[in-house]
Design an enzyme around this catalytic site. Structure first.
Site, short mmCIF file in Angstrom:
data_model
loop_
_atom_site.label_atom_id
_atom_site.label_comp_id
_atom_site.label_asym_id
_atom_site.label_seq_id
_atom_site.Cartn_x
_atom_site.Cartn_y
_atom_site.Cartn_z
N ASP A 97 1.00 -1.31 -0.06
CA ASP A 97 -0.13 -0.14 0.12
C ASP A 97 1.07 1.30 0.15
OD1 ASP A 97 1.09 -0.27 2.54
OD2 ASP A 97 -0.95 -0.01 3.46
N HIS B 55 19.68 3.11 -21.53
CA HIS B 55 18.95 3.57 -20.43
C HIS B 55 19.26 2.60 -18.96
CE1 HIS B 55 15.55 4.92 -23.10
NE2 HIS B 55 16.40 5.73 -23.00
N ASP C 152 24.16 10.60 -16.94
CA ASP C 152 22.99 11.27 -17.46
C ASP C 152 22.14 11.75 -16.31
OD1 ASP C 152 20.75 12.03 -18.83
OD2 ASP C 152 20.90 10.62 -20.58
N ASP D 2 18.34 18.41 -18.14
CA ASP D 2 18.76 16.95 -18.68
C ASP D 2 20.33 17.11 -19.38
OD1 ASP D 2 18.91 14.37 -19.90
OD2 ASP D 2 17.27 14.92 -21.40
N HIS E 68 20.60 6.52 -31.47
CA HIS E 68 19.39 7.31 -30.99
C HIS E 68 19.40 8.72 -31.64
CE1 HIS E 68 22.04 9.77 -28.44
NE2 HIS E 68 22.33 8.79 -27.88
N HIS F 72 15.67 16.19 -28.06
CA HIS F 72 14.29 16.09 -27.69
C HIS F 72 13.74 17.48 -27.26
CE1 HIS F 72 15.13 15.36 -23.74
NE2 HIS F 72 16.01 14.44 -24.02
N HIS G 176 11.11 14.54 -21.93
CA HIS G 176 10.82 14.40 -23.36
C HIS G 176 9.46 15.17 -23.41
CE1 HIS G 176 13.43 10.71 -23.56
NE2 HIS G 176 14.14 11.50 -23.20
N GLU H 216 22.24 15.92 -27.96
CA GLU H 216 22.96 14.97 -27.19
C GLU H 216 23.33 13.77 -28.10
OE1 GLU H 216 20.06 12.28 -25.00
OE2 GLU H 216 18.58 13.82 -25.17
N TYR I 239 28.60 4.56 -29.10
CA TYR I 239 28.60 3.63 -27.97
C TYR I 239 29.24 2.27 -28.88
CZ TYR I 239 25.17 6.91 -26.52
OH TYR I 239 24.58 8.13 -26.35
N ARG J 219 28.43 9.99 -24.36
CA ARG J 219 27.26 10.95 -24.71
C ARG J 219 27.64 12.36 -24.11
NH1 ARG J 219 23.58 8.11 -23.67
NH2 ARG J 219 22.66 8.64 -21.63
N GLU K 185 25.53 15.90 -23.41
CA GLU K 185 23.88 16.16 -23.62
C GLU K 185 24.13 17.68 -23.01
OE1 GLU K 185 21.05 13.95 -21.74
OE2 GLU K 185 19.67 15.06 -22.96
#
Ligand code: GLY
Ligand code: MN
Ligand code: MN
Length: 439
Positions: A36, A241, A258, A270, A349, A353, A360, A383, A387, A411, A413
């Site tokens: 809960d 991710h 990130d 971001d 990618h 964005h 996003h 970004e 890889y 990366r 960004e």
């Protein structure tokens, strides 16, 4: 301009956009985590944008077809001592009118019985199907009852439309208040990244760096991470991710972070930075870093009015592909590699964005075939990355990858505001030059 005036102005613009349509915009519900226990509450961004009201379960109606004084209706949880002792303060019906300037407010329980009367006379209903199951079942039932009345010649809504066409084009263009809030989110995020880099040492766990960065968000008055922070050492950086954040940080490997902060009013930063854990790049790491940084710098230059997100992506892609050809990881001409997508085992990618109340953020990128032109006031991330993972097969005809390049993931960004002048990099205080990464 006080806060409520900001929301009032947005509502005025939204009511104007709606024309003869009536909109139903629900707040977020609390979501169960386990047993809960609930996740911390996070307001629905559309609802927040129009109301500034930070309670769960509420529902806002926008009724341009009604007379003045009945165009903005809130249904809210009633004040209730026991619920407020357990879960905290509620504004209640009176607070919704006095403090949030609803024309009329009602207890949430009255929604199903009052909705039909409020929608009567509107030409369409604006409501997002599929996202708000509890509210949706009521909306559909009430609409069905109204349609029965239409067969008797009465004036009822005949179509159901998603709010994006009306609302998301407003959210895509940030006003000066939103830009100020995004600047704050960007600054907090940048400061936290700087701190995290300074604290990073070989032998630490990714999780400890996550703690540094997220503590810094809170210390600076932020609400917390805008999304699951990615703290990825070594080959983990090749998992786009990655959020396990539980591996040891090793000398001679890179750390990709990130992470971005959400402000208390839901604006987001971001940022991604990648740096050597032991303080010095290997020559292979340095070569890849230089390519990604050059690609990012080239792409940011295109964040100008009249350009578009597609062009920013292409600019980054050209520099990445050119650099990868130079170091022997791709073979062919830049144009044909891009046309055939033969770089996708190394860059899989898009380059950015929209950024705003959602990380996003909402807003179209294309209108049919045509990319949406950038305008002053739009905010987007830039970004690019490379890889080099063992998991992705090398396309036929492309060079196999020598072990010395394997498991490098980089990366970079930043968050960029389009202005009538040059691009404004909101996250520029987070350093990124090679020299700074080796400090
Ligand atoms: N952190 C999510 C993204 O960069 O898009
Ligand atoms: Mn991003
Ligand atoms: Mn990111």
């Amino acid at each position: 301009m006080n806060n409520q005036q900001i929301y009032q102005d947005r509502r005025d613009r939204f009511l104007q956009e709606l024309g003869p349509s009536a909109a139903i915009i629900p707040a977020a519900q609390l979501v169960t985590h386990h047993a809960d226990c609930e996740y911390p509450f996070r307001q629905n961004s559309d609802f927040w944008y129009l109301t500034g009201f930070d309670e769960p379960q509420a529902i806002a109606l926008f009724l341009p077809h009604r007379p003045l004084g009945e165009k903005y209706i809130l249904f809210v949880l009633q004040k209730e001592t026991s619920a407020e002792i357990w879960n905290g303060f509620r504004w209640g019906v009176k607070g919704a009118v006095d403090n949030f300037h609803a024309d009329i407010a009602h207890p949430l329980e009255d929604f199903s019985k009052r909705l039909g009367d409020y929608l009567y006379g509107a030409e369409n209903i604006v409501f997002r199907i599929g996202k708000h199951p509890k509210v949706e079942s009521i909306v559909l039932e009430v609409w069905s009852e109204l349609l029965e009345r239409s067969s008797r010649g009465e004036s009822v809504p005949l179509a159901l439309t998603a709010p994006s066409a009306f609302l998301h084009k407003l959210r895509l263009r940030k006003d000066s208040w939103e830009i100020q809030r995004l600047r704050e989110a960007a600054l907090i995020s940048s400061n936290a990244h700087e701190l995290a880099r300074q604290e990073t040492r070989p032998g630490m766990n990714e999780r400890q760096i996550q703690a540094v960065i997220e503590r810094s968000f809170l210390d600076q008055g932020g609400r917390g991470p805008a999304y699951g922070s990615i703290v990825a050492g070594g080959k983990n950086a090749c998992i786009l991710h990655y959020t396990a954040n539980n591996a040891l940080l090793k000398d001679r490997e890179l750390l990709l972070i990130d992470a971005g902060c959400s402000t208390t009013d839901y604006y987001n930063g971001d940022i991604t930075r990648t740096f050597p854990i032991g303080g010095k790049f290997t020559s292979e790491q340095r070569a890849i870093y230089e390519i990604v940084l050059a690609a990012q710098n080239a792409a940011i230059k295109y964040a100008l009015p009249g350009q578009n997100a597609e062009e920013i992506h292409l600019q980054a892609l050209r520099v990445l592909v050119e650099g990868l050809i130079e170091i022997g990881l791709l073979k062919g001409s830049i144009d044909s590699l891009i046309e055939q997508g033969l770089y996708r085992h190394l860059y899989m990618h898009r380059t950015g964005h929209w950024l705003g109340l959602d990380v996003h953020d909402v807003g179209a990128y294309r209108l049919g075939e045509y990319p949406i032109p950038l305008e002053s006031g739009m905010v987007l991330t830039v970004e690019p990355g490379i890889y080099i993972s063992d998991l992705t097969p090398v396309p036929e005809g492309q060079p196999s990858i020598d072990e010395r390049w394997k498991n490098i993931g980089i990366r970079i960004e930043d968050d960029v505001l389009v202005t009538s002048d040059l691009p404004d990099v909101l996250t520029s205080t987070a350093l990124k030059s090679i020299d700074d990464m080796e400090q």
